[in-house]
Design a protein around this motif. Structure first.
Motif, PDB file in Angstrom:
ATOM      1  N   ALA A 132     -31.784  31.784   8.985  1.00 26.72           N
ATOM      2  CA  ALA A 132     -31.574  33.227   8.737  1.00 26.72           C
ATOM      3  C   ALA A 132     -30.543  33.767   9.729  1.00 26.72           C
ATOM      4  CB  ALA A 132     -32.899  33.966   8.878  1.00 26.72           C
ATOM      5  N   GLY A 192     -27.540  34.832   9.204  1.00 27.77           N
ATOM      6  CA  GLY A 192     -26.756  35.986   8.778  1.00 27.77           C
ATOM      7  C   GLY A 192     -25.256  35.791   8.831  1.00 27.77           C
ATOM      8  N   GLY A 232     -30.831  35.590   3.216  1.00 28.56           N
ATOM      9  CA  GLY A 232     -29.999  36.613   3.850  1.00 28.56           C
ATOM     10  C   GLY A 232     -28.518  36.312   3.697  1.00 28.56           C
ATOM     11  N   ALA A 241     -33.516  39.373   7.786  1.00 35.25           N
ATOM     12  CA  ALA A 241     -34.216  38.302   7.075  1.00 35.25           C
ATOM     13  C   ALA A 241     -35.241  37.629   7.995  1.00 35.25           C
ATOM     14  CB  ALA A 241     -33.193  37.268   6.588  1.00 35.25           C
ATOM     15  N   ALA A 288     -31.984  40.726   1.704  1.00 35.92           N
ATOM     16  CA  ALA A 288     -32.586  39.845   2.726  1.00 35.92           C
ATOM     17  C   ALA A 288     -34.086  40.115   2.843  1.00 35.92           C
ATOM     18  CB  ALA A 288     -31.888  40.064   4.079  1.00 35.92           C
TER      19      ALA A 288
END
Ligand code: FAD
Length: 395
Positions: free
Chosen positions: A103, A105, A277, A19, A290
């Protein structure tokens, strides 16, 4: 566009996974982009299981950030405290941010995702685990979702004589919103490879060894089946990474750790803070999603910048700006390789299962390394192009 100018708004992107790199690169021409990432290289973890069984793949999946941005910079550090407009790094450095992109994750047990920040150390860890796996005659994989199935296929492709067993508490493989025919086809291919799949019963106790450690043990499922193995891997456990949210942003963190976003991918209640994401609530936790979300986030920040809501403190239409795009979650689709030439999958809107040849073409053979080398500004080298041409398969 010329180089950075003081008039350009700052965009801090936190997390340089699928992302983050896409958003950072897309905004490099219009903003002062700072990408914060503790790892010294982008990790193309979609191919991490291939690299475990064939470490020759390691240099193709750890891709340095040096050529990602032309104007902006990548700061190798970890965001420790993040509030709207302000990022405090683990080193103590503070970054002002007109726009923030979250982002960060998710984590997943090694070897599916890397848990060390140095590429050299990550390679050493994979090489050590590869050696242990190579010496093991019997392998237990706990979790028969996409990662467990894929790892079983990778191991059998390199070492057909190894005994590999999958175990899962669920009643079927794969989980998720996928068609029963797909699950049946994956079970069929695993059976053809001689991989027993023990479903519907948890282990009575976890294996007594560490995952990836070479030491023989025996465990039992609650249904009474005994499995003796020389090594095991944990193939479940996606955990969103959002523990750094502070102040006004702390409330955006849901009970399960995901960050709540609106259809425009703005953090609920925030005009200039976006999340996407795996860490966000936007869609399924897949790199393909993402990448598609990155297009929406970058487009919306660009629209806000061009509408004049630039540097912090400008009067601007950041909140109510008309014309922001909304992200549409994708219909369920998945591509599950079983080794470089096997596997199956389903495409959104199609009744047919993907045949192994198509799975091999989409993912199994080249694991899409060329696409990511190109994104990071590196020569694709011997990596093939992604024949799908639209990012990783929707897994
Ligand atoms: C084995 C495997 C195979 C897969 N195959 C596929 C596939 O074929 N197709 C597909 O679409 N998806 C696939 N996935 C899922 C895919 O990997 C994830 O959906 C994807 O990684 C999500 O990308 P992301 O950028 O949101 O997060 P991540 O890739 O997790 O990246 C987040 C980044 O943020 C960084 N970070 C974390 N905390 C901080 C912090 N505090 N400060 C700064 N940075 C931070 C991390 O170091 C990391 O680099 C697979 C997953 C696995 C495990």
């Amino acid at each position: 566009m010329s180089g950075s100018s003081p008039a350009r708004p700052s965009v801090v992107v936190i997390g340089g996974g699928y992302a983050g790199v896409n958003v950072a690169k897309s905004l490099d021409d219009v903003a002062d982009v700072v990408l914060v990432e503790p790892k010294d290289a982008f990790v193309h973890n979609v191919a991490a299981l291939r690299a475990l069984v064939d470490p020759g793949w390691l240099p193709r999946i750890y891709l340095p950030y040096g050529r990602l941005l032309s104007h902006g910079r990548v700061v190798q550090d970890r965001a420790a405290k993040v509030d709207a407009g302000r990022v405090v790094l683990a080193s103590g450095e503070e970054l002002p941010a007109d726009y923030l992109v979250l982002a960060t994750g998710s984590s997943y047990p090694f070897p599916a995702k890397s848990d060390v920040d140095s590429t050299v150390e990550a390679h050493e860890k994979t090489l050590g685990t590869h050696a242990a796996l190579a010496a093991a005659a019997r392998v237990l994989l706990v979790g028969a979702g996409a990662v467990g199935i894929e790892l079983a296929g990778e191991i059998k492709a390199v070492w057909p004589a190894k005994q590999v067993t999958l175990v899962d508490v669920a009643d079927d493989v794969l989980g998720g919103p996928f068609r029963p025919e797909l699950k049946a086809e994956l079970r069929r291919q695993l059976a053809e490879l001689g991989v027993p799949v023990l479903l519907g019963s948890p282990l009575v106790t976890a294996p007594p060894t560490e995952p990836g450690e070479l030491r023989t043990f025996t465990v039992q499922t609650e249904a009474g089946t005994e499995v003796t193995a020389d090594i095991w891997f944990r193939c479940y456990g996606v955990i969103p990474v959002s523990d750094y949210l502070a102040g006004g942003l702390a409330g955006a963190r849901g009970a399960d750790g995901h960050i709540e976003v609106t259809p425009t991918l703005q953090v609920a209640g925030q005009d200039r803070v976006f999340a996407l994401g795996d860490v966000s609530t936007a869609d399924r936790k897949v790199a393909g999603a993402a990448g598609r979300q990155a297009v929406v986030v970058a487009g919306n920040i660009r629209a806000l910048i061009e509408a004049g809501s630039g540097a912090a403190g400008d009067a601007g239409a950041a909140g109510g700006a008309a014309g922001l795009s909304e992200y549409q979650p994708a219909l369920p689709g998945i591509v599950v390789p079983i080794g470089p030439e096997g596997g199956s999958g389903q495409r959104a809107g199609s009744e047919d299962l993907l045949p192994p040849e198509m799975v091999a073409q989409l993912k199994g053979r080249d694991m899409m390394v060329g696409r990511f080398a190109e994104l990071l500004g590196l020569a694709a080298g011997d990596a093939d192009e992604d024949p799908a041409g639209d990012g990783p398969p929707p897994r």
